[in-house]
Enzyme design. Structure first.
Site, PDB file in Angstrom:
ATOM      1  N   GLY A   1     -38.154  32.537 -16.846  1.00 50.71           N
ATOM      2  CA  GLY A   1     -39.251  32.494 -17.634  1.00 50.71           C
ATOM      3  C   GLY A   1     -40.366  33.049 -17.000  1.00 50.71           C
ATOM      4  O   GLY A   1     -40.581  33.444 -15.766  1.00 50.71           O
TER       5      GLY A   1
ATOM      6  N   TYR B   1     -49.264  31.976 -15.617  1.00 51.82           N
ATOM      7  CA  TYR B   1     -49.360  31.364 -14.076  1.00 51.82           C
ATOM      8  C   TYR B   1     -48.329  31.704 -13.342  1.00 51.82           C
ATOM      9  O   TYR B   1     -48.826  31.780 -11.901  1.00 51.82           O
ATOM     10  CB  TYR B   1     -49.519  29.948 -14.138  1.00 51.82           C
TER      11      TYR B   1
ATOM     12  N   ASP C   1     -47.083  17.591 -20.935  1.00 49.46           N
ATOM     13  CA  ASP C   1     -46.292  18.852 -21.388  1.00 49.46           C
ATOM     14  C   ASP C   1     -44.987  18.344 -21.664  1.00 49.46           C
ATOM     15  O   ASP C   1     -43.947  19.067 -21.280  1.00 49.46           O
ATOM     16  CB  ASP C   1     -46.502  19.932 -20.387  1.00 49.46           C
TER      17      ASP C   1
END
EC number: 2.7.11.22
Length: 590
Positions: A11, A15, A125
């Site tokens: 991924g 960030y 999250d």
């Protein structure tokens, strides 16, 4: 990253990047989260928060942090790699998960959330993408919210990675007084998606999300409505007023009855009205049919099986490190032994060769009239003088043999010490030796001469006087520079006449590992007094003179002296004069 081989990207986000890597030594597959190097402090703050949490908290249903390191100013977090998530399950099962599988997954997810909440930790999250699923069906909560899943080339990235669909209304309105209930709201949205295969509140913006929350869940509470009306972001926006059924099963008709009750308890507009994680674990949805009593042994068996698999991998990684540590410990241990007991044992082994060498030197020094008990007593005095040469401080009662074994690498020090010490008494009156090739050796000897042994007995003093008398037989041997040629010729005479002494000295040379050529460089100062063989123990001074006269007559002892040089010069002049006279007397031949 030198220890890891990069296999691909998992991924990439705003960030950092998540990489799939393989450990080069163990072959273990890991996921490495690499944070971008940014000037702002937000990235480091997020990274340090995650590191602090993962190092502090451990649970069976939380992903394990293996290690953390910094390389090229980038923070790297190494996790166990599980390439399967609940999102992958939903893509495979388009209409939702099967009821038994769903209940097992939800129970494990709730265990992880309850562990966090019991430690006052808010995940913030929770979504299907952050729920890892192992091959054995164990779910683990992770936090890869900083990265987004990679799409196929040419595909368009969706807003799913922003996790807006699972945000609680207080987060959308940016209320600062939020807490654990935000995770419960996200769990309720995820349960509907896992059961139906479709996200419950898909949205493209915060306003779109608020509109769908009001339409599907309920109207805003007075507190949230006040925040909404004062927010400049939503200025001029009016939300609809919708009437919702109070019955959970009517409100969520696509869900099972008990599962609908759980979702209804989770999706409450007011955070204070939402159910807690501990209450969810004791809900009838999990307690009926003895589900917990049956599933917990199964879960523990799976966890134990995975622990065995991981134990087969990790010791490979740690085995080499453990071997290195063991080698270091062995090295430290052996060094400690060498500095204490082992050194003493090695020194005791070296006692015999050193004693033999001392006795041979005494034979060379012309001490044939000394008996064996006197030799042992003199060795004690010799050891005391050698102790003065050593750096290690020794007590007066300690012998040299217990200090250190002879050094085969540098035999000059030992040779000088052993060769010169037997004559230290006589050399006190010896004039300084001016040798061009041995000034350093003479200086070292003189430094020892001015420190006489305290342990020298009266017998040693008598031997010192006898050695002086022997040295006075040939005064040239003490006053003249013998030179390297004379030392070599003296060696030849000694080797021809002392066969037995050569055998003993050769044995000592093998034990002390130095060659005859090395001895030639250092032992020439006392060669004139070492021409006496061992067999002449009872000989008197006259016999010694006879031996020295015979040695002068041999062909091997062609040592030029000052007298011989003068005589040779006179002979050459006489022969030269005789030849010139003969030439004069010869008739001229025409």
């Amino acid at each position: 990253m030198e220890m890891y081989e990069t296999l691909g990207k998992v991924g990439e986000g705003s960030y950092g990047t998540v990489m799939k890597c393989k450990h080069k030594n163990t072959g273990q597959i890991v996921a490495i989260k690499i944070f971008y190097e940014r000037p702002e402090q937000s990235v480091n703050k997020i990274a340090m928060r995650e590191i602090k949490f993962l190092k502090q908290f451990h649970h069976e249903n939380l992903v394990n942090l293996i290690e953390v390191f910094r390389q090229k100013k980038k923070i790297h977090l190494v996790f166990e790699f599980i390439d399967h998530t609940v999102l992958d399950e939903l893509q495979h099962y388009c209409h939702g998960l099967e009821s038994k599988r769903l209940r097992k997954y939800l129970f494990q997810i709730l265990r992880a959330i309850d562990y966090l909440h019991s430690n006052n930790i808010i995940h913030r999250d929770i979504k299907p993408e952050n729920i890892l699923v192992s091959q054995s069906g164990i779910t683990k909560l992770c936090d890869f919210g900083f990265a987004r899943t990679l799409a196929a080339p040419g595909d368009i990235y969706t807003d799913y990675v922003a996790t807006r669909w699972y945000r609680a209304p207080e987060l959308v309105l940016k209320d600062t007084s939020y807490g654990k209930p935000v995770d419960i709201w996200a769990l309720g949205c995820m349960i509907i998606e896992m059961a139906t295969g479709n996200p419950y509140l898909p949205s493209s913006s915060d306003l779109d999300l608020l509109h769908k929350i009001v339409l599907k869940v309920g109207n805003l509470s007075p507190h949230l409505q006040n925040i909404f009306s004062k927010s400049p972001i939503f200025a001029g926006v009016v939300l609809p007023q919708v009437q919702h059924p109070k019955n959970a099963r009517k409100k969520y008709p696509k869900l099972n009855g008990l599962l609908a009750d759980i979702v209804h308890a989770c999706l409450q507009i007011d955070p204070a009205d939402r159910i807690s994680s501990s209450d969810l674990l004791h809900h009838e949805y999990f307690t009926r049919d003895g589900f917990i009593e049956k599933f917990m042994p199964e879960l523990k068996a799976k966890l134990l099986q995975e622990a065995k698999v991981n134990s087969l991998i990790k010791p490979k990684e740690s085995s080499k490190e453990n071997e290195l540590r063991k080698d270091e410990r062995k090295t430290v241990y052996t060094n400690t032994l060498l500095s204490s007991s082992v050194l003493g044992k090695e020194i005791e082994k070296e006692k015999k060769p050193k004693e033999i060498k001392v006795r041979v030197i005494k034979v060379k020094g012309g001490r044939g009239d000394i008996s064996e008990p006197k030799k042992k007593e003199y060795e004690g005095g010799l050891c005391q003088q050698d102790a003065n040469e050593n750096v290690h401080p020794m007590s007066p009662d300690t012998k040299l043999v217990t200090i250190e074994p002879p050094n085969p690498i540098n035999p000059s020090t030992n040779c000088n010490g052993l060769k010169e010490n037997p004559h230290c008494g006589g050399s006190m009156t010896m004039p300084p030796i001016n040798l061009t090739n041995s000034n350093l050796m003479a200086a070292n000897l003189n430094s020892n001469l001015f420190h006489p042994s305290v342990r020298l007995t009266e017998r040693a003093k008598k031997r010192r006087t006898s050695s002086q008398s022997i040295g006075q037989v040939m005064p040239n041997s003490r006053q003249e520079d013998p030179g390297p040629i004379q030392s070599q010729m003296g060696k030849g005479i000694f080797n021809e006449r002392t066969g037995h002494s050569d055998q003993m000295s050769n044995e000592n040379k093998r034990k002390l590992n130095f060659s005859r050529s090395d001895r030639k460089e250092f032992h020439f100062p006392e060669l004139p007094v070492t021409i006496q063989p061992k067999d002449t123990k009872g000989m008197e001074v006259k016999q010694i003179k006879m031996l020295k006269r015979e040695s002068k007559k041999t062909d091997s002892s062609k040592i030029p002296t000052l007298l011989n040089v003068d005589q040779n010069q006179e002979k050459q002049e006489n022969t030269g004069n005789a030849q010139t006279e003969r030439k004069k007397n010869l008739p001229d031949v025409e």
